[in-house]
Design an enzyme around this catalytic site. Structure first.
Site: not given
Ligand SMILES: [Zn+2]
Length: 695
Positions: A532-533, A536, A593, A597
């Site tokens: 997830h990070e 980003h 986000e 995800d």
């Protein structure tokens, strides 16, 4: 810090925070875990891969959230001092109990304490000493209020705005250092829109009945607070109206949250002299002098529109009304550190009305939160000593490597991106660094005077220190070693200017990361968090920043168009989800986000499959679940949660994260791997006919 909202930093999730209702969590109240549970009971360490949490009466292909979390949701009603209750919160509460023990020991008045232990211990003591706090009433705020009362000109008004901001009062606008969007290796001065008391500009401007009701409640709340300061009911009501009128003007001048996601709307560097011409009534030369800090000639204005539109308001609004506005913001900023009536009135509006929390959290919880918020890297030291081992860090580093390799493979395999852009993306990925656990060098609080029995004074001095520390960065090189979260925090983040991913010690525990769990479950937990990070760096915001952290376009036009097409699919998908009653999720607000995800789960599964190919142990069926099934269940169970309808409404309007239910359903619907793992067929609810794929 106010301006941090405008830094290109993205978090994993939003946690409930005792004193900040605006940061409590969401969720659709599918299971009515209606009656709330008692607060302040001991929380056990959460478990990962919890078979008892599942509702196996449900077909995973029809409602995977209920399947993975149904029994957990039924058996875990929201504690009365929380607005949202999920696995994040369980772990945060568990951490809070550890911090409480540390702080109780540290608060004993022992002359042999180390300087760090003295600071955190006496901060906690001054907060827990409710008798002293209550006996003082609003007296600790008197010097600040006196200063505001003495203002006799608009010149002095601007200087007083500066003085209040130095203490952390969010009056009128924001000011601080942030990485230069076009030269991320250096910090530049930023002025930013702000100055509101409600959670978002739309609360002032929307005309629906709920928004009108909220404004009415806000007026009543301000009136009650002014009465507590000693004003008559009639005067207080007029003062509340004056504040509302000013804040409405600020709201009208402010950009919407979605608009602020686009870095180009935050990218307006100009000479300080140009800013002075753009909005002369702000008297920026006077203001910057009042704030102190290094001299500078350039400033980033976020956005110029705001300052241009508020400029005439500074003149047209009377000095008395401006003083009332400052008085209000000084009061609301300090309420948590004043006597019980202020704390309760504040909670009644922020906690109860806006977020649906039934009961004020126990004092010790608020005091742990306060100490972590004000002296986080002092409190983090004993926390890390007690909880964080070297073995955890080593295994985590291995997983980060695996996830980075998977994202690299994913980029190379994309059928919609040309080789030219792929090369750029791979370069950016290779440049991503990581921090795990806690800072190499702890922040030095030795100049912050913390004494017993002076809660508001301690809080003010700690804020002044932090704000000054930030301000002194203007013109200085970027410090990539600095942490944006304290070690006990249950969260993670990607920082676009630094191009790094960050995982505090607080999240490296079950249900995210379990030393004793098998890899399939850990890849579904912390593996997806890492993915997830990393993603980003390539979402609607991150994709606009290059490997060096600068706002530079590295895409071909055609590839960018393909990217936009795919992110629009994600935005449309999530906009259909209902948060509560008439309120839908905002697919554009939550786009980054949701992209993270979906990308995170995709590349975490790729990494797991690679690990399985090397290790037959992982590939085994356990507890009747294949490794892929354990992965998806482990992932979903991170997001088991219940929340009040009030917080669902609040967060749908303000939180860039989707509620847990849709973080699970929204991603598995797009995943052909999920359908394969659970043998789902087209037409079933967890199989989207229009699956979205970006990364
Ligand atoms: Zn995130």
């Amino acid at each position: 810090m106010f301006w941090k909202r405008f830094l290109p930093v993205v978090l994993l999730g939003t946690l409930g925070v005792a004193q900040k209702a605006a940061e409590t969590k969401p969720a659709a109240a599918a299971t009515k875990a209606s009656s709330s549970a008692p607060a302040d009971t001991s929380v056990a360490r959460p478990k990962s891969f919890d078979l008892g949490a599942m509702d196996k009466t449900v077909d995973p292909c029809e409602d995977f959230y209920q399947y993975a979390c149904g029994n957990w949701r039924k058996n875990n009603p929201i504690p009365s001092d929380q607005a949202r209750w999920g696995r994040f919160n369980e772990l945060a509460e568990y951490n809070r109990q550890i911090l409480r023990k540390i702080l109780e020991a540290a608060s004993a008045n022992d002359p042999k304490r180390t300087p760090v232990v003295q600071k955190i211990g006496d901060m906690y003591q001054s907060c827990m000493d409710e008798a002293t706090v209550n006996a003082k009433g609003a007296a600790p705020l008197k010097p600040t209020l006196d200063r505001i009362a003495a203002v006799s000109s608009k010149d002095q008004l601007i200087e007083t705005v500066g003085a209040l901001q130095s203490q952390g009062v969010g009056a009128l606008f924001g000011f601080g250092a942030a990485p230069d969007l076009h030269n991320a290796s250096t910090y530049i001065a930023n002025v930013a829109q702000g100055g509101l008391g409600l959670p978002d500009r739309d609360y002032y401007l929307a005309q629906d009945p709920k928004s009108q009701e909220t404004r009415q409640k806000y007026l009543e709340h301000m009136t009650n607070m002014f009465v507590l300061l000693g004003d008559s009911k009639e005067t207080a009501a007029k003062e509340a109206q004056a504040v509302m009128a000013i804040e409405t003007k600020l709201a009208e001048a402010a950009f919407e949250r979605v608009k602020m996601r686009d870095p180009k709307n935050r990218d307006h560097k100009m000479k300080v002299t140009e800013l002075a011409t753009l909005a002369p009534n702000f008297q920026f030369a006077r203001f910057f002098a009042a704030r102190g800090g290094p001299a500078f000639t350039e400033v980033n204005v976020v956005p110029p529109d705001f300052f241009q539109k508020v400029n005439p308001v500074i003149e047209s609004v009377s000095l008395d009304d401006w003083k009332t506005y400052l008085r209000w913001h000084a009061l609301r900023g300090a309420a948590g550190q004043l006597s019980q009536p202020f704390v309760e009135e504040s909670f009644n509006f922020q906690g109860k009305y806006l977020a649906g929390t039934k009961e004020l959290p126990a004092r010790w919880k608020r005091c742990v939160q306060t100490t972590d918020g004000l002296l986080g890297e002092a409190l983090g030291q004993p926390y890390v000593n007690e909880t964080f081992g070297a073995d955890g860090k080593a295994r985590m580093l291995k997983m980060v490597d695996a996830l980075e390799a998977a994202l690299g493979d994913d980029i190379q395999g994309l059928d919609w991106m040309t080789a030219e852009t792929k090369k750029q993306a791979a370069g950016k990925l290779a440049a991503i660094s990581n921090k795990i656990g806690y800072p190499d060098n702890w922040r030095d609080y030795s100049t912050v005077n913390i004494v017993r029995g002076d809660l508001l004074g301690n809080a003010q001095r700690a804020r002044v220190f932090e704000i000054r520390r930030n301000l002194n960065r203007i013109g200085q090189p970027l410090d990539k070693k600095e942490w944006g979260m304290t070690p006990p925090t249950v969260n993670a983040y990607y920082n676009a200017a630094e191009n790094n991913i960050n995982f505090p010690a607080g999240i490296l525990q079950p249900p995210f990361f379990d030393k004793n769990a098998d890899d399939a479950v850990n890849y579904g937990g912390i593996g997806v968090v890492i993915g997830h990070e990393l993603t980003h760096g390539f979402d609607d915001q991150g994709s606009k920043f290059a490997a060096d952290g600068n706002l530079t376009n590295w895409w071909t036009d055609a590839d960018r168009q393909e990217f936009e097409k795919r992110t629009t699919c994600v935005a449309d998908e999530y906009s259909k989800f209902v948060a509560v009653e008439d309120v839908h999720l905002n697919g554009r607000l939550t786009l980054g986000e949701n992209t993270a995800d979906n990308g995170g789960i995709h590349i975490a599964l790729m990494a797991l499959r690679k690990a399985m190919a090397k290790d037959a142990q992982i590939a085994q069926v356990k507890e009747n679940f294949t490794p892929e099934q354990r992965f998806f269940i482990g992932f979903a169970q991170v997001w088991c949660q219940n929340q009040t309808p009030e917080s669902a409404r609040l967060l749908a309007k303000t939180d860039p994260h989707s509620p847990g239910e849709y973080r699970v359903i929204g991603t598995v619907q797009n995943s052909s791997d999920f359908a394969k793992a659970f043998n789902c067929k087209p037409g079933q609810k967890m199989v989207s006919a229009n699956a979205c794929h970006v990364w």
